[in-house]
Write a protein that holds these residues in place. Structure first.
Motif, PDB file in Angstrom:
ATOM      1  N   ARG A 288       0.829  -1.213   0.000  1.00  0.00           N
ATOM      2  CA  ARG A 288       0.000   0.000   0.000  1.00  0.00           C
ATOM      3  C   ARG A 288       0.865   1.265   0.000  1.00  0.00           C
ATOM      4  O   ARG A 288       0.497   2.283  -0.590  1.00  0.00           O
ATOM      5  CB  ARG A 288      -0.942   0.003   1.199  1.00  0.00           C
ATOM      6  CG  ARG A 288      -2.038  -1.036   1.112  1.00  0.00           C
ATOM      7  CD  ARG A 288      -3.384  -0.435   0.704  1.00  0.00           C
ATOM      8  NE  ARG A 288      -3.363   0.233  -0.577  1.00  0.00           N
ATOM      9  CZ  ARG A 288      -3.783  -0.307  -1.722  1.00  0.00           C
ATOM     10  NH1 ARG A 288      -4.213  -1.544  -1.739  1.00  0.00           N
ATOM     11  NH2 ARG A 288      -3.761   0.385  -2.835  1.00  0.00           N
TER      12      ARG A 288
ATOM     13  N   ASP B 174       0.078   3.762  -2.930  1.00  0.00           N
ATOM     14  CA  ASP B 174      -0.665   4.962  -2.524  1.00  0.00           C
ATOM     15  C   ASP B 174       0.197   6.145  -2.104  1.00  0.00           C
ATOM     16  O   ASP B 174      -0.227   7.291  -2.219  1.00  0.00           O
ATOM     17  CB  ASP B 174      -1.618   4.612  -1.377  1.00  0.00           C
ATOM     18  CG  ASP B 174      -2.667   3.598  -1.805  1.00  0.00           C
ATOM     19  OD1 ASP B 174      -3.220   3.749  -2.899  1.00  0.00           O
ATOM     20  OD2 ASP B 174      -2.922   2.647  -1.037  1.00  0.00           O
TER      21      ASP B 174
ATOM     22  N   LEU C  43      -2.265   7.673   4.531  1.00  0.00           N
ATOM     23  CA  LEU C  43      -3.127   7.508   3.347  1.00  0.00           C
ATOM     24  C   LEU C  43      -4.200   8.594   3.339  1.00  0.00           C
ATOM     25  O   LEU C  43      -4.544   9.137   2.292  1.00  0.00           O
ATOM     26  CB  LEU C  43      -3.779   6.120   3.370  1.00  0.00           C
ATOM     27  CG  LEU C  43      -2.870   4.921   3.121  1.00  0.00           C
ATOM     28  CD1 LEU C  43      -3.688   3.623   3.164  1.00  0.00           C
ATOM     29  CD2 LEU C  43      -2.154   5.036   1.784  1.00  0.00           C
TER      30      LEU C  43
ATOM     31  N   GLU D 267      -2.505  11.946   2.489  1.00  0.00           N
ATOM     32  CA  GLU D 267      -2.193  11.986   1.062  1.00  0.00           C
ATOM     33  C   GLU D 267      -3.449  12.258   0.245  1.00  0.00           C
ATOM     34  O   GLU D 267      -3.417  13.012  -0.734  1.00  0.00           O
ATOM     35  CB  GLU D 267      -1.560  10.655   0.622  1.00  0.00           C
ATOM     36  CG  GLU D 267      -1.058  10.624  -0.806  1.00  0.00           C
ATOM     37  CD  GLU D 267       0.127  11.559  -1.033  1.00  0.00           C
ATOM     38  OE1 GLU D 267       0.333  11.954  -2.203  1.00  0.00           O
ATOM     39  OE2 GLU D 267       0.832  11.882  -0.055  1.00  0.00           O
ATOM     40  N   ARG D 268      -4.560  11.672   0.647  1.00  0.00           N
ATOM     41  CA  ARG D 268      -5.830  11.868  -0.056  1.00  0.00           C
ATOM     42  C   ARG D 268      -6.284  13.323   0.009  1.00  0.00           C
ATOM     43  O   ARG D 268      -6.861  13.845  -0.948  1.00  0.00           O
ATOM     44  CB  ARG D 268      -6.888  10.941   0.536  1.00  0.00           C
ATOM     45  CG  ARG D 268      -8.104  10.677  -0.351  1.00  0.00           C
ATOM     46  CD  ARG D 268      -9.019   9.665   0.309  1.00  0.00           C
ATOM     47  NE  ARG D 268      -8.362   8.383   0.500  1.00  0.00           N
ATOM     48  CZ  ARG D 268      -8.365   7.693   1.637  1.00  0.00           C
ATOM     49  NH1 ARG D 268      -8.991   8.164   2.699  1.00  0.00           N
ATOM     50  NH2 ARG D 268      -7.739   6.539   1.705  1.00  0.00           N
TER      51      ARG D 268
ATOM     52  N   GLN E  63      -5.062  15.723  -2.783  1.00  0.00           N
ATOM     53  CA  GLN E  63      -5.482  15.524  -4.179  1.00  0.00           C
ATOM     54  C   GLN E  63      -6.494  16.574  -4.629  1.00  0.00           C
ATOM     55  O   GLN E  63      -7.222  17.118  -3.830  1.00  0.00           O
ATOM     56  CB  GLN E  63      -6.078  14.120  -4.330  1.00  0.00           C
ATOM     57  CG  GLN E  63      -5.079  13.015  -4.015  1.00  0.00           C
ATOM     58  CD  GLN E  63      -5.726  11.638  -3.982  1.00  0.00           C
ATOM     59  OE1 GLN E  63      -6.918  11.473  -4.237  1.00  0.00           O
ATOM     60  NE2 GLN E  63      -4.940  10.635  -3.636  1.00  0.00           N
TER      61      GLN E  63
END
Length: 323
Positions: free
Chosen positions: A19, A23, A316, A319-320, A323
């Motif tokens: 992952r 990711d 994660l 990081e999202r 976006q």
């Protein structure tokens, strides 16, 4: 996240490396390092154990949705790791899951609701809004989002939304069973897991249901001292970092909300995210503040040392949000 933290994650178990590469590094599934990590993940004894257990679907008769040992939670965990129906064991499990579809659409589990909770006291196939969305979300993540049976389940569950979120709702087999709350209140957990379904169906991100569900959770956070529908609190225990993401806690809520781009701009979401970030050590690592004893063999089961798994889940989310 600094390079030292990334290197630390890459030294973890195969599922963490996999992952992290996909990711956080942005490597593709065709990258040799990703292929190697994924192969190792599928061969890992703990992953194999979960797959073997899920092959006996539905497993133990459900009597507590919060229990981290329940099969549907384990199915969701494997879906979050990236296992899908192209993996032979998963395809077999998914077929067993979808074998028991209710006439309403959602997939059923065996459960036993005691008579003193308005149940029959007998084992029966049924569904509730605190399990059906988790199963459906896992199936979507595993590559079955276009299956007509899954689409039917999503549509029915989505249609149960009210103007204040999703209620405590159950299939006809469970009669008048309802959780400990006012029937007009939203169920925070049902709302959370229904949003997870919508999170993995991109065309529903901007829909009315998503807007209602997100606003419900953000309002509950804003009014956490005054409102506790169905006895779901957002107090000290809610704010403890815990993995995997199974129940109603801050990391699970932030994770689900982070899929909705417009929700990330909300000051209440940012407040929750800031609280999560503040728990990192100097190297950007996170230590579990609460654990699931049923997962004692996993790296997020120790409260005193940084957990690669928990750290991965937090990063994660972070990081999202970029976006």
């Amino acid at each position: 996240m600094n390079n030292k933290t990334i290197e630390w994650l890459l030294q973890g178990e195969a599922w963490i490396e996999y992952r992290t590469r996909v990711d956080l590094f942005g490597q593709t599934e065709k990258d040799p390092q990703v292929i190697s990590a994924r192969k190792a993940m599928l061969a890992d004894t703990k992953i194999q154990s979960l797959l073997a257990e899920l092959n006996e679907w539905p497993g133990t008769v459900l009597n507590s949705h919060k229990s981290a040992s329940q099969s549907f939670h384990k199915l969701a965990f494997l879906a979050d790791l990236g296992l899908n129906v192209n993996d032979a064991p998963v395809k077999k499990i998914a077929d067993k899951v979808m074998k028991h579809q209710s006439s309403q659409g959602p997939f059923q589990l065996t459960m036993n609701i005691p008579t003193h909770f308005s149940g029959s006291g007998e084992d029966e196939w049924a569904w509730a809004l605190c399990d059906a969305p988790i199963v459906v979300s896992a199936l979507v993540q595993m590559g079955l989002g276009n299956d007509k049976r899954v689409i039917s389940a999503v549509e029915h569950l989505d249609g149960l939304v009210r103007d204040n979120g999703w209620p405590c709702a159950v299939s006809p087999e469970l009669g008048k069973f309802r959780g400990p709350g006012r029937k007009d209140d939203p169920c925070p957990y049902a709302t959370l897991v229904m949003l997870k379904v919508l999170a993995h169906v991109p065309e529903l991100h901007e829909g009315k249901s998503a807007k209602i569900g997100v606003e419900t959770l953000l309002t509950l956070w804003e009014e956490s001292k005054e409102r506790h529908p169905y006895m779901f609190f957002m107090g000290a225990d809610f704010r403890k970092l815990k993995a995997p993401l199974f129940w109603y806690d801050i990391l699970h809520v932030v994770d689900v909300l982070s899929y909705f781009k417009w929700a990330r701009k909300d000051k209440r979401f940012k407040e929750m995210l800031k609280l999560v970030e503040s728990k990192a050590d100097d190297e950007g690592r996170y230590i579990p503040e609460s654990i699931w004893t049923a997962w004692k063999d996993w790296d997020f089961s120790q409260k005193k040392i940084p957990s690669r798994g928990l750290t991965l889940f937090v990063h994660l989310i972070l990081e999202r949000t970029k976006q």
